[in-house]
Design a protein around this motif. Structure first.
Motif, PDB file in Angstrom:
ATOM      1  N   LYS A  78      -5.353  -0.083  -3.403  1.00  0.00           N
ATOM      2  CA  LYS A  78      -6.066   1.066  -2.407  1.00  0.00           C
ATOM      3  C   LYS A  78      -5.198   1.425  -1.156  1.00  0.00           C
ATOM      4  CE  LYS A  78     -10.310   1.934  -0.140  1.00  0.00           C
ATOM      5  NZ  LYS A  78     -11.671   1.233   0.346  1.00  0.00           N
ATOM      6  N   ALA A  81      -4.903  -0.312   2.043  1.00  0.00           N
ATOM      7  CA  ALA A  81      -5.725  -0.018   2.927  1.00  0.00           C
ATOM      8  C   ALA A  81      -6.566  -1.514   3.242  1.00  0.00           C
ATOM      9  CB  ALA A  81      -7.250   0.607   2.320  1.00  0.00           C
ATOM     10  N   TYR A 135       2.725  -0.572   0.326  1.00  0.00           N
ATOM     11  CA  TYR A 135       1.156  -0.766   0.634  1.00  0.00           C
ATOM     12  C   TYR A 135       1.039  -2.486   1.129  1.00  0.00           C
ATOM     13  CZ  TYR A 135       0.695   3.241  -2.646  1.00  0.00           C
ATOM     14  OH  TYR A 135       0.610   4.366  -3.368  1.00  0.00           O
ATOM     15  N   THR A 139      -1.055  -3.792   4.980  1.00  0.00           N
ATOM     16  CA  THR A 139      -2.107  -4.487   4.806  1.00  0.00           C
ATOM     17  C   THR A 139      -2.021  -5.952   5.259  1.00  0.00           C
ATOM     18  OG1 THR A 139      -4.519  -4.659   3.957  1.00  0.00           O
ATOM     19  CG2 THR A 139      -2.464  -4.867   2.489  1.00  0.00           C
TER      20      THR A 139
END
Length: 151
Positions: A78, A81, A135, A139
């Motif tokens: 995602k 996220a 990514y 996170t």
């Protein structure tokens, strides 16, 4: 794959890819990764899940690599996220999934990897699509590495 719905949150380039893939999986199997920050043409599959809230049949394209044991490895990133992607939450709620790789469609089971297997597959996927590394840095959650096996 009939009576499917594309998730409302998909950007148009992703919806276009799904529609092309449904029309001709062999032609749409490779995706231009520059649209998502990567490089080159990458292999994609279509994952069909049932929405855990809506109950609707939903479809989404995912980058994959063969896992080396007959499965298809994907990353539940995602884009880094804080929350898992909806498709991952859907398959946690309902393991009845369908996968399309090129023009091969099959029911599948999903396995969330861990330990050495997860690390090996994460490295495989990050080498294939470099944005996964950023990514991961974006996170605090552990991004799931999932393998789909034909049922």
């Amino acid at each position: 794959m009939t009576d499917i719905k594309l998730p409302d949150y998909l950007p148009s380039w992703m919806s276009d890819h799904v529609n092309s893939y449904l029309a001709d999986g062999e032609a749409a199997h490779l995706w231009d990764a520059s649209l998502g920050g990567g490089v080159g043409m990458l292999t994609t599959l279509l994952l069909t899940t049932k929405g855990r809230k809506s109950g609707q049949t939903l479809i989404i394209p995912l980058i994959y690599r063969p896992s080396g044991d007959g499965g298809f490895c994907v990353i539940a990133s995602k884009g880094g996220a804080a929350a898992h992607p909806a498709w991952f939450l859907n398959l946690q709620a309902n393991q009845e999934i369908q996968v399309k790789v090129a023009n091969d469609e099959f029911k599948a089971v999903a396995k969330v990897t861990s330990g050495d297997e997860r690390e090996r597959l994460w490295k495989l996927m990050a080498e294939y699509f470099a944005p996964y590394t950023s990514y991961k840095a974006a996170t605090d959650r552990e991004i799931p590495v999932v393998v789909f096996y034909p049922a």
